[in-house]
Each structure stands twice: as C-alpha cells, then as structure tokens.
Design an enzyme around this catalytic site. Structure first.
Site, short mmCIF file in Angstrom:
data_model
loop_
_atom_site.label_atom_id
_atom_site.label_comp_id
_atom_site.label_asym_id
_atom_site.label_seq_id
_atom_site.Cartn_x
_atom_site.Cartn_y
_atom_site.Cartn_z
N ASP A 34 -3.12 80.96 38.20
CA ASP A 34 -3.61 80.42 36.94
C ASP A 34 -2.94 79.09 36.62
O ASP A 34 -2.28 78.94 35.59
CB ASP A 34 -3.40 81.42 35.81
CG ASP A 34 -4.70 81.77 35.11
OD1 ASP A 34 -5.73 81.20 35.48
OD2 ASP A 34 -4.69 82.61 34.20
N CYS A 35 -3.16 78.13 37.48
CA CYS A 35 -2.43 76.86 37.42
C CYS A 35 -2.68 76.05 36.16
O CYS A 35 -1.96 75.09 35.90
CB CYS A 35 -2.74 76.02 38.67
SG CYS A 35 -4.50 75.64 38.91
#
Length: 589
Positions: free
Chosen positions: A258-259
């Site tokens: 979940d950058c």
C-alpha cells in the site's frame, strides 16, 4: 520481462533452451521411485527469476532433500527462497529449508532464486535429487545410459497451462464460478463481534472474508487488536464444520505494501520479496493444498491496492509517492503478485481474484488501459493467465453499485455530466458499469473469456435519509449531480471510514452479466485506519485521510477527508462505524 515455461524436454534439447525438465530415478532396483522437475524462468536482459518444482513420483522422502544441477553458461545465483541455494562455479545445490524436509509420494516442493547472466541463458541440462540422476519416468532399475524423452515444442507465447507448484487438493476441473450454488463461510470471530452489537444479528450470518494481513495471521495471533486470532488452518477447519462450500481469504502482505496509504502499510519492507515468498505465500499454499480441504472452494483475493498504485501513484502523477516509485522500479509488486498467483493457482480447489481498484481510481482512459496491462504483466509473471479466476473491484471501498441518475452519457442544461466537479471527466460513475467494462478490457488483452468479476458491496449502500429518491430538476450540472448521486462522499477519492456510508447489497452469486458475485470482503465494522497515530506492533501507520479534520491533498481534490472520528487501527473493531452501516443500509435491514 517475458515468462518462459518449458516441460518434458530431453537433456540435449533443454540445454539449448531457456528452461528444461529433469526426471529423477532411484538407484535401487527394488524401489519404484521417480520425480518430475519443472524449471520455469522470467528473464530480462541481464537477469532472471527461476521457479523450480520437484514432484516425487516414488517412495516418500522423509529426512531432507537437495536438488543439484550445473549451469551451462555464466549464470550466477544472487538469492534464493524456500531452499538454501548455494553455487560453486557452475554447480548449484538447493537444500531443503527446516520446515520442509519431506516429499511424500505424488507430492511437490517448490523453491526459487534470482540470478544474473550475460549472453545466452541456457537451462540446466539435467537435475539430480538426493544425488540420483534424472530419467524420463518412474524407474525400477537404474538406467545405464542417459535417458531420452520425446521433445516438446518450445512455446513462443505465454503458456496456457499453470506450472505445477503445489500439491493439488482436488485434481478435478475448477468450476467456472466458485460462488454459484455454494454456501459461504461465516467467520465466527466477526460474527461474535457483530452479534454483540445492538441489531447486529440481522447481518451476522453473512459470509465475510478473512484477512491474512501479516505473517503471524497464518498461524493465528492471541490478543491481536485487529482481524481476530484464528489462524488459516483453524478457519478452514471451521468452514468444513459449517458445511460451507466456499471460504474467502484476503492475501495482503506485499513488500512495501500500500505504497500510497500509510494506514494500511505492512510489516515487510520494499526489498523483502524473498520473505514474502518463503515466510508468507509458501506457508499459505501448503495449508490450502492440504487434501482434507479438497471439497472446499478456497477463494483468494490477491493483494488489494497494489498493482493500480504503479499506474496512478508514481512519478508524473498527482498522487506520486517515493515508495510507489521504488516498488515500480524493483518489480516487487508484479513479481510478488505473480508468485502468489503461481503458487496458489496450482491448487485444484483454489480460485484467485486480483484486486482491480474501483471506478473512482482508474476510471479515466489514462489509467484504465495501463492498469489492465499491469494486471496482465503480473499474470504472466505467474506463468499463465489460467492462474487468475477473475478480478475484484471496490475492495474495502465505498463506490456506489449503481448511479441511476448520474451517468457519463447524460447532459444537463447542455453540459455533459462528465464535466461536473464530482465526476471530473471520469468515464464511469458506478462500480457495476466499471466492473463490466474492465472485464471486457481484460479479456481483450489476453485474459480468459470466462473470467468473472467480484464487487465488494459491504459498505456502498448509501441508504438512510440522505439517499436521493429521484433525479434533481436543476439545469446546473454541479447542482444536478450533487443532488442526484447515490454516493454521498465529499470526493470519490476519499476511502477511510466514510461518514454516512451504509451496508450495500448482501452477498449473492451471479447477480449481473460478467459478475461472479457481490461479496463482503471488507467485514463491516472493521476500521480502515486510525483517526490519529496509534502505536502498534502490526506495522500499521497513520494516514491523514483517516483524520476527520484533514483538509485533503491532490489525490482527493484538496477536499475534507470525510472520515469518522475516534477510529482504531485498520482491521480493529469500530462499533460506531458498524452502527452507522446498519442504519444506512440499502437495501434497508
């Protein structure tokens, strides 16, 4: 990067190709022993990732194993997983990890490695298992000469069959829609929390997904603040006890996860792909492949909020982050998803659905096609598009299922609805039309024509007194859209604990063309993220989009976050949200 998978070659033929196969034969004339080795490669100009699967066709091996081979060129192994891979000159030895010392009859073990090369990346000419040379079949006497088998044709395109990378719990053909005609598993831990809420028993018997959001969740965790304490095997056992036909699991632990959203960051850093494979995916695959679960349809929702980030949140985009740039550059998302699809897709009763964001994320032409393309890259990295049963949209999100009075083709006072601030030139305004269109796109670029879509409807009902009952009569496009839309969020980019949301359509199979099911993958009542920083040992950070006082960023048009106050960390029970979801359910409870 191009994936290559080649099987059934003679030693001579394999030596001239990128991948080859060896078959082990016993040295004892009394033992009917043998094995198959599948060696597949994803390669680029200076390096490659190899996947090796050994299937034991003879007597059980119980005290450890090793596989040896020699490279024909200048290949140099740089790292391995699910085995200790050591190289000396051209010779390589892969030795079992401590947790995998046995190979039963007709069972398989799998390991992989990364390597560098220059020139031609020729495959090993032969393999040995525990010191015994390869032949072409189960043998009762040791061969005296190098055996030969009928060569097969080298594929020039992506293979159409899945690599054999795990024992198959059910060797029969998979069904087209795993939800059809099957009873869903009700997670007893979620049910207990829902039943403890006033009115919660009205919805607590609906099937919801189990989130495996960290390595510890596989075995189970005691005293966890989120997602419950039962491990994967315990849930599968409970599903059998319930007489369930299917169980839904969320595979969610990519390196650099979940950058673009800190609330759901994970425990693995951007370079932890080997750990993801050996400590997370491999143990999950081993459990799912247990023969006692062969009657259960195991549905994996694979790595939400990952691949679309590589399109929308990398350099050149308004929502770009350094971590998303890193994960795009190092290939961790594509290779990680590919590995998960490969390992899990090889199990006969397992079905993989890849997360495909939602219309308010990739509905624009500039995002729509590129996101489909990167989905194909990940499927190809798995060895075959057959490892993908379908895709899921709106996972843990709030986009309305249908917008009857706000469609892109409409005009108001001579102005296209797409020009409104809410729609912002998007080609789609709801999840059903988006999911159906995205399915068509995916099939057009190479996915199977029978793929199905899932839509997460756990929190997109938007009922209650704020739900419009008719189209606005205004001729001003923004006024019309804001008064007529079902989705009541401040901005379609808002995603955290949204105020005013309600339960959506209850889970059901085959509700519309191209849709395998409406599902509740995000269990209602489990938080999206904390309203403020809460220290925890689960790797979950704080994202300002979960703060109700946050005034926004480029990704949500600098709008208020619309989040509920006093929220716990992601996955933890959020009573106020659950009560709101029931109050605003549509269809109403």
């Amino acid at each position: 990067m191009r994936p290559v998978l080649i099987r059934g070659l003679t030693a001579a033929a394999a030596a001239s190709l990128v991948a080859g196969v060896g078959i082990f034969a016993a040295t004892s004339a009394s033992a009917a022993a043998g094995c198959r080795v599948d060696y597949s490669v994803n390669q680029w100009s200076t390096g490659f990732t190899a996947n090796v699967t050994v299937t034991n066709l003879g007597d059980p091996i119980s005290n450890g194993w090793n596989v040896t081979w020699a490279f024909a060129g200048n290949q140099q192994v740089t790292q391995g997983w699910s085995a200790t891979v050591v190289q000396s000159g051209a010779n390589v030895t892969a030795t079992n990890p401590s947790w995998s010392t046995s190979i039963g009859t007709n069972s398989s073990v799998n390991f992989g490695f990364n390597a560098n090369y220059s020139g031609t990346n020729a495959a090993p000419a032969s393999f040995k298992l525990n010191g015994t040379a390869c032949t072409g079949a189960t043998a009762t006497t040791p061969p005296t000469t190098t055996p030969t088998t009928t060569p097969t044709t080298t594929p020039t395109t992506t293979p159409t069959t899945s690599p054999t990378t795990a024992p198959t719990g059910n060797p029969g053909a998979k069904v087209d829609n795993p939800y059809a005609g099957a009873k869903g598993y009700v997670n007893p831990e979620w049910k207990a929390k829902a039943d403890a809420e006033t009115g919660g028993s009205r919805v607590s018997n609906n099937p919801t997904a189990v989130w495996l959001d960290r390595i510890a969740a596989i075995a189970g965790t005691s005293g966890s603040s989120s997602n419950g304490s039962m491990g994967l095997a315990a849930h599968l056992d409970a599903a059998l006890a319930q007489g369930a036909g299917y169980i839904q699991l969320v595979i969610y632990n990519l390196p650099g996860r979940d950058c673009a959203a800190l609330a759901s960051n994970g425990e693995l850093g951007p370079t932890d792909l080997p750990r993801y494979k050996s400590e997370y995916i491999d143990p999950i695959a081993a459990i799912e492949a247990n023969a006692k679960y062969a009657s259960l349809r195991i549905i994996n929702v694979v790595e939400i909020d990952s691949l679309p980030n590589l399109v929308t949140n990398t350099s050149g985009q308004a929502g770009a982050t350094a971590m998303c740039d890193t994960m795009k550059a190092n290939g961790g998302y594509v290779q990680g998803v590919g590995y998960a699809l490969n390992k899990l897709g090889a199990i006969g009763n397992v079905y993989n659905y890849v997360d495909a964001a939602h219309h308010g994320w990739i509905g624009w032409d500039s995002n729509f096609g590129p996101t489909a393309d990167i989905m194909l890259q990940a499927a190809q990295a798995s060895g075959s598009v057959n490892n993908v049963t379908g895709f899921i949209t709106n996972t843990a999100n709030y986009s309305a299922l249908q917008e009857p009075w706000v469609q892109p083709s409409m005009t108001v006072g001579g102005t296209s609805v797409r020009q409104s601030k809410w729609v912002d030139w998007n080609q789609y305004t709801d999840e059903l039309t988006f999911a159906q269109a995205f399915r068509t796109k995916l099939v057009s670029i190479g996915f199977n024509s029978n793929i199905g879509m899932l839509i997460d409807t756990s929190r997109n009902g938007w009922g209650g007194s704020a739900r419009p009952t008719a189209a606005s009569t205004s001729t001003v496009v923004d006024t019309y859209v804001n008064a007529s839309r079902i989705d009541r969020r401040i901005h379609a980019g808002n995603w955290c604990n949204q105020s005013g949301a309600g339960l959506g359509e209850r889970p059901k199979a085959a509700p519309a063309t191209g849709i395998d099911a409406y599902v509740w993958v995000k269990p209602p009542g489990e938080s999206d993220g904390s309203s403020s920083l809460i220290p925890n040992d689960e790797g979950k950070g704080f994202d300002q989009m979960c703060d109700p006082t946050y005034t926004g960023n480029a990704r949500n048009g600098n709008s208020m976050s619309g989040a509920l106050p006093n929220a716990p960390i992601s996955g933890a029970w959020f009573s106020a949200q659950f009560q709101q979801l029931m109050a605003n359910a549509y269809p109403a409870l």
